[in-house]
Design a protein around this motif. Structure first.
Motif, PDB file in Angstrom:
ATOM      1  N   SER A 132       0.990  -1.298   0.103  1.00 55.52           N
ATOM      2  CA  SER A 132      -0.164  -0.071  -0.105  1.00 55.52           C
ATOM      3  C   SER A 132       0.808   1.176   0.018  1.00 55.52           C
ATOM      4  O   SER A 132       1.654   1.258   0.873  1.00 55.52           O
ATOM      5  CB  SER A 132      -0.706   0.025   1.332  1.00 55.52           C
ATOM      6  OG  SER A 132      -1.826  -1.034   1.267  1.00 55.52           O
ATOM      7  N   VAL A 178       1.453   5.717  -0.517  1.00 50.49           N
ATOM      8  CA  VAL A 178       1.026   7.029  -0.579  1.00 50.49           C
ATOM      9  C   VAL A 178       1.915   7.910  -1.013  1.00 50.49           C
ATOM     10  O   VAL A 178       3.067   7.888  -0.987  1.00 50.49           O
ATOM     11  CB  VAL A 178       0.772   7.242   0.918  1.00 50.49           C
ATOM     12  CG1 VAL A 178       0.037   8.662   1.208  1.00 50.49           C
ATOM     13  CG2 VAL A 178      -0.241   6.378   1.710  1.00 50.49           C
ATOM     14  N   GLY A 192      -0.997  12.594  -0.714  1.00 49.67           N
ATOM     15  CA  GLY A 192      -1.796  11.902   0.130  1.00 49.67           C
ATOM     16  C   GLY A 192      -2.465  10.758  -0.658  1.00 49.67           C
ATOM     17  O   GLY A 192      -3.642  10.303  -0.175  1.00 49.67           O
ATOM     18  N   GLY A 230      -3.621   7.287  -2.166  1.00 50.75           N
ATOM     19  CA  GLY A 230      -3.264   6.280  -1.654  1.00 50.75           C
ATOM     20  C   GLY A 230      -3.586   5.180  -2.772  1.00 50.75           C
ATOM     21  O   GLY A 230      -4.501   5.368  -3.637  1.00 50.75           O
ATOM     22  N   GLU A 245      -2.078   0.876  -4.702  1.00 49.70           N
ATOM     23  CA  GLU A 245      -1.310  -0.387  -4.281  1.00 49.70           C
ATOM     24  C   GLU A 245      -0.529  -0.637  -5.830  1.00 49.70           C
ATOM     25  O   GLU A 245      -0.817  -0.232  -6.425  1.00 49.70           O
ATOM     26  CB  GLU A 245      -2.359  -1.467  -4.052  1.00 49.70           C
ATOM     27  CG  GLU A 245      -3.145  -1.256  -2.757  1.00 49.70           C
ATOM     28  CD  GLU A 245      -3.939  -2.592  -2.244  1.00 49.70           C
ATOM     29  OE1 GLU A 245      -4.300  -3.058  -3.231  1.00 49.70           O
ATOM     30  OE2 GLU A 245      -4.607  -2.609  -1.225  1.00 49.70           O
ATOM     31  N   CYS A 276       2.908   7.973  -8.594  1.00 53.98           N
ATOM     32  CA  CYS A 276       1.427   7.865  -8.036  1.00 53.98           C
ATOM     33  C   CYS A 276       0.426   7.796  -9.532  1.00 53.98           C
ATOM     34  O   CYS A 276       0.722   8.698 -10.584  1.00 53.98           O
ATOM     35  CB  CYS A 276       1.095   9.218  -7.368  1.00 53.98           C
ATOM     36  SG  CYS A 276      -0.612   9.591  -7.021  1.00 53.98           S
ATOM     37  N   LYS A 288       5.760   3.777   1.670  1.00 53.40           N
ATOM     38  CA  LYS A 288       4.836   2.749   1.943  1.00 53.40           C
ATOM     39  C   LYS A 288       3.672   3.167   3.003  1.00 53.40           C
ATOM     40  O   LYS A 288       4.285   4.041   3.851  1.00 53.40           O
ATOM     41  CB  LYS A 288       5.665   1.717   2.533  1.00 53.40           C
ATOM     42  CG  LYS A 288       6.627   0.944   1.684  1.00 53.40           C
ATOM     43  CD  LYS A 288       7.529  -0.121   2.413  1.00 53.40           C
ATOM     44  CE  LYS A 288       8.700  -0.454   1.291  1.00 53.40           C
ATOM     45  NZ  LYS A 288       9.454  -1.515   2.006  1.00 53.40           N
ATOM     46  N   GLY A 289       2.536   2.721   2.871  1.00 54.46           N
ATOM     47  CA  GLY A 289       1.653   3.167   3.638  1.00 54.46           C
ATOM     48  C   GLY A 289       1.393   1.923   4.643  1.00 54.46           C
ATOM     49  O   GLY A 289       2.174   0.981   4.833  1.00 54.46           O
TER      50      GLY A 289
END
Length: 156
Positions: A5, A7, A11, A13, A15, A35, A45-46
């Motif tokens: 996951s 980010v 901000g 999000g 995968e 992104c 990494k989130g």
């Protein structure tokens, strides 16, 4: 394979799958992980929940005629915040307005823009393609040009 996951700095999000943790680190360091919403390469990494297999009980069999799960509609996905969704709609409206009210001249844009500017061609609204160098040359000649916004969806 490992799924992370991720980010971005804005901000958003999302995968992505990688062959290994080292592969993610190497690709991220080279700016290759971006992104899908804003194209930022500043990605981290989130938080992730581990997916652990249980060994203390047998798995239930999957029915052969199980109905496929429909994919969620794009509007149901929380990937894009409402203000960004409104901004994208406005940018898309600008592009559609230009396409509806101007003549597409394609790669002939610099040539046609000069003809109109110097009175050698019929005055009309046009749009098309120009390299950054061609656009700079038009601006240096005093010819008004403006880029059309590129939508994130246009890159996919």
């Amino acid at each position: 394979m490992i799924r992370y996951s991720l980010v971005c700095e804005a901000g958003h999000g999302f995968e992505s799958w990688f062959p290994s943790a080292d592969s993610f680190d190497a690709q991220a360091a080279r700016g290759l992980v971006t992104c899908p919403v804003c194209d930022s390469a500043r990605v981290a990494k989130g938080l992730m929940a581990p997916n652990l297999a249980r060994t203390d009980r047998a798995r239930a069999p999957v029915p052969a005629e199980a109905a496929p799960v429909p994919a969620p509609s794009p509007s149901a996905l929380p990937m894009v915040a409402e203000p960004e969704r409104r901004l994208r709609a406005m940018l898309r409206a600008v592009r559609e307005q230009v396409a509806a009210s101007a003549e597409h001249v394609g790669a002939r844009f610099p040539e046609e823009a000069r003809k109109i500017h110097y009175g050698e061609g019929k005055e009309r609204a046009i749009y098309g393609q120009a390299s950054p160098e061609e656009a700079r040359a038009l601006i240096d000649e005093g010819i008004d040009v403006a880029p059309l916004p590129v939508m994130p969806d246009d890159r996919n």
